[in-house]
Design an enzyme around this catalytic site. Structure first.
Site: not given
Length: 512
Positions: A65, A173, A203, A241, A265
């Site tokens: 945009r 995903k 990935h 994480e 994953h």
């Protein structure tokens, strides 16, 4: 196509093992101003060029945009490259790359925007020599897939029957939010693109350590004999994480940890670690073995006992005081979205019958780590004084996916200067210290594979469906309960129910 000005600065003997160079093509990147593009995709494209793996007849087109011209977009790409690229910045490589950089302004539903995109690609074909080969990378929210794919069809940018020149689509995903939506997405994508032109990006499958998992098993006689129910008591697959949602409330809330990373994953990691040896590592053979494992895998029969979900509350993480999930900007204070998900998966085949696989993924954990741990059964008899060996744990083979890629083997050894005291020790292999060159980023390999049309590292729709068949019963159970996820303080290893789930089976989570 040859070009005397083609810059190939890093083409030395280290790169002889990577001789594949993409042919003439253009990569169209939707969602180019998002975090993924800025932090991963744009630097990966530059690194491929810097390693001599992109041709001079390469084009990069951003679609968004922003009211940018080509030069402004090039400046944006350059800033991303300077901040995030893995390889050194080289002015001559950048000069070559910038020749093919273009920007098209438009929304996903803009007829004019996609008409301009078609004109831009035709110009690149003529001026840059991209020869009509186009890859469309959808780094956008899933609700935009339909619009973009339909616009590509309407503008004649895709011909499903044509193989030369080619058109390919890359989908990030999550691949749907349940089995029904995944099938609807597949129906839309397959109506425009042929099956071998669809690349679903995971990935994790591009990481060197994941690929080395197959080398570890099938290139070494040492491990394969114990890779089964006779010696393995259970398997733990963890993705932790230490960060929160990092301003991604609009994406994360309503999706949660299970849909975000376990469906893709972690279930892909499960398939790779549990599959039988393929006849070869060609795409068809590799997929066939993964599909067999996923077809044999199932959710736990006792969903109450063998699933856990949580939501982080305020606490200390990564050395600082952080707020809880419900206090994050943009989060509905009544949401039941989980930031911690864990459950058991059973595989009903001869190799793994009776061996539970425990999967967990969470945010705001004490540290960032992804690993697969094969926990071996204890020795049937210990001819030692039990008082001296009471701290002896189970042997474990641990594959570290990130951030310290490597493999560790835990076993018992005698403590020096003692009669026969046994302690756990670890033998460790680390990629960073064992090889002279650093591993490419996962997105480097995967983007190159898309441009080459090389599919082994990309899950096909059958794998996606089978993964949803495993996860859907768990998500449905959580939805029926209508209970808020159990709270856990940021910086801890999750809610008590996550530990109880393993304790019921006589196990504990290993501390990564």
């Amino acid at each position: 196509m040859t070009d005397a000005s083609f810059v190939n600065p890093l083409r030395d003997e280290t790169d002889r093992r990577l001789p594949r160079v993409a042919g003439p093509c253009a990569l169209v990147l939707f969602g180019v101003t998002g975090d993924l593009a800025r932090k991963k995709l744009l630097p990966a494209i530059y690194d491929l060029a810097n390693r001599g793996l992109l041709p001079p007849s390469f084009g990069l087109v951003g679609y968004g945009r922003r009211d940018w011209d080509d030069e402004q977009f090039a400046d944006y790409v350059l800033q991303s490259v300077r901040e995030r690229a893995r390889t050194p910045f080289r002015a001559e490589v950048w000069r070559q790359l910038v020749e093919g950089i273009r920007f098209v302004t438009g929304a996903f539903d803009s007829d004019d925007g996609f008409a301009n995109l078609a004109t831009t690609l035709a110009d690149l074909d003529a001026v840059q020599g991209t020869e009509g080969n186009h890859a469309f990378y959808l780094s956008i929210p899933p609700d935009g897939f339909d619009q973009v794919i339909e616009q590509l069809r309407r503008q004649g940018l895709v011909d499903k029957q044509k193989r030369n020149p080619w058109s390919r689509v890359v989908i990030e995903k999550p691949f749907g939010h349940d089995l029904a939506s995944a099938r609807a997405l597949e129906e839309k994508v397959s109506s425009v693109f042929s099956s071998d032109s669809v690349f679903r990006i995971d990935h994790y499958l591009g990481k060197e350590t994941v690929q080395n998992m197959m080398a570890l098993r099938f290139a070494n006689q040492l491990f394969e004999p114990v890779w089964n129910r006779n010696y393995v008591s259970h398997v733990q697959i963890t993705m932790a994480e230490d960060i929160g949602i990092e301003g991604r409330a609009g994406y994360y809330d309503g999706i949660g940890a299970a849909r975000d990373v376990i469906q893709n994953h972690l279930l892909q990691l499960l398939a790779l670690v549990a599959m039988e040896e393929p006849a070869s590592f060609e795409a068809g053979n590799l997929r066939a073995e993964k599909e067999k494992v996923l077809a044999a895998a199932r959710a736990p029969r006792d969903l109450k006992s063998h699933t856990a979900r949580g939501q982080y509350t305020g606490g200390w993480a990564a050395g600082e005081k952080v707020k809880g999930y419900l206090d994050e900007d943009g989060i509905d204070p009544a949401t039941h979205t989980e930031t911690y998900a864990a459950f058991r998966v059973d595989i009903d085949n001869r190799r793994w019958a009776g061996v539970p696989f425990y999967l967990r993924a969470a945010k705001r954990m004490p540290r960032r780590v992804t690993e697969i741990a094969l926990m071996l059964r204890p020795a049937p008899h210990l001819p030692f004084n039990l008082n001296d060996t009471e701290q002896l744990g189970s042997n474990a083979l641990v594959l570290r996916i990130q951030p310290d890629e490597g493999i560790a083997l835990r076993f018992g050894a005698k403590v020096p200067a003692t009669p026969m005291e046994i302690r756990d020790v670890t033998m460790d292999f680390n990629y960073g210290t064992s090889f002279a060159e650093s591993s490419p980023e996962a997105y480097e390999r995967l983007i190159l594979d898309v441009l080459l049309g090389d599919p082994p590292l990309f899950p096909q729709h059958t794998e996606v469906e089978l993964s949803w068949k495993i996860l859907d019963p768990i998500l449905d159970y959580w939805a029926r309960k209508k209970n808020a996820p159990e709270g856990y303080a940021a910086g801890t290893w999750g809610p008590p129910s996550g530990n109880t789930m393993l304790e019921r089976d006589g196990f504990t989570w290993r501390r990564p």
